[in-house]
Design an enzyme around this catalytic site. Structure first.
Site: not given
Ligand code: UFG
Length: 342
Positions: A37, A127, A152, A156, A201, A299, A301
């Protein structure tokens, strides 16, 4: 030659800014990145900023043989900052195994090598996602963690648990996990910054790409939340300020000033900004009008989250310094440079 630090994911967004800050205070940096990436040109850009070319090894951390060979070659590494991970929330929902394997196995491979090659110090990229939607704001380091919103986010949360448990049984190992809020902006030189692949994103890359004419219109996801203006609230932290927190964490580990062998800190500004406030501040600081519309909620958030940074301020002696205004301007300057806009 300064003390040697390995930065995994060092050509990525936060990684590259951290490499520059480490070099600025004399560390000798070695990067591992598989370029999944990011691009190898980032190494050139880092060299342009610092005048020092970091060593760079291209491979994926799931390849434990290559990682072993790496530690046989670089015998002077004193500390590791582990950034390398997948981070697209939506993709992680589609491909959970890809995320669990990549983010967890790479960490475990690193921990194996740290034990075998006697590297004692690790800074881990965590995070604020580990807090989910907290019941009380701002969130302190002791705010209870909630179930992760995505695979994801779960990688973490699990990684922090792996680290906690491994530290308990590994007397020499010391770990600092930094829980980032929303990193944005770019280096003031505009030579490094965030370069998402495909459609962004995240909010700020979408804003700068819209301003640059690459995207037609920004969609603001929801204006009916219980916040100042109905849009979601986040704690946007300047990426260079964030990078500096890593340098402090590394020094803390190397100099043995940590009080615990596993510590974690909130790295944010302490102030929340709504999506609409970010858009307005961007327009003010850059003078560019943004084409945007309000659409339905996205969705997954969380409504609002921002950091209590008291512990990071007092224990690390770290504080966010750059304003949202200047940070958004830096993001725009970076976007302009890579798109050839004057
Ligand atoms: N947003 C928009 N329009 C967009 C993109 C985002 O309105 O085109 C809004 C989102 O709804 C959210 C805010 O802008 O309210 C910030 O969204 P980001 O996608 O930039 O960031 P998130 O807070 O959703 O996600 C970030 C990190 C994740 C991490 C998460 C933890 O990108 O890695 O914080 O809360 F998991």
């Amino acid at each position: 030659m300064g003390r040697q630090v390995l930065v995994t994911g060092g050509t990525g967004y936060i990684g590259s800014h951290t490499v520059v800050e480490l070099q600025a205070v004399g560390f000798d940096v070695v990067i591992i990145d598989d370029l999944s990436n990011s691009s190898a040109e980032v190494v050139d850009q880092i060299e342009k900023i610092s005048g020092i070319r970091p060593a760079f090894e291209e491979f994926n951390l799931l390849d434990s043989e290559k990682l072993e060979a790496f530690f046989k070659k670089y015998t002077g590494i004193e500390a590791i900052i582990h950034f390398a991970a997948f981070k697209a929330v939506g993709e992680s929902v589609e491909k959970p195994l890809l995320y669990y394997r990549n983010n967890l196995v790479s960490l475990m491979n690193i921990l194996d090598c740290m034990s075998e090659y006697k590297v004692a110090n690790l800074v881990f990229s965590s995070s604020c996602t580990v807090y989910g939607q907290p019941d009380q704001l701002p969130v302190t380091e002791n705010t209870p963690k909630k179930d992760a919103e995505s695979p994801y986010g779960n990688t973490k949360a699990i990684s922090e648990e792996v680290l906690r448990d491994v530290v308990k049984v590994t007397p020499d190992l010391k770990v600092i996990a930094l829980r980032y809020f929303n990193p944005i902006g770019a280096h003031p030189s505009a030579l490094i910054g965030e370069l998402p692949r495909g459609v962004p994103n995240n909010l700020v890359p979408f804003i700068t790409q819209t301003a640059a004419g690459i995207r037609q219109q920004l969609s603001i996801f929801g204006d009916d939340y219980d916040t100042v203006d109905g849009s979601c609230v986040r704690d946007y932290i300047n990426v260079v300020d964030l990078a500096k927190a890593h340098v402090i964490a590394i020094n803390r580990l190397i100099n043995n000033t940590n009080s615990d062998r596993f510590e974690f800190f909130n790295i944010g500004t302490g102030t929340g900004a709504s999506v609409i406030e970010v858009v307005q501040t961007f327009e003010e600081s850059t003078g560019v009008k943004l084409n945007y519309k309000i659409v339905a909620r996205r969705p997954g958030d969380v409504e609002k989250i921002y950091a209590d940074t008291t512990i990071a301020n007092s224990v690390l002696g770290w504080k966010a310094e750059t304003s949202l205004y200047d940070t958004l301007l830096s993001a725009w300057n970076w976007e302009k440079r890579i798109r050839g806009i004057n």
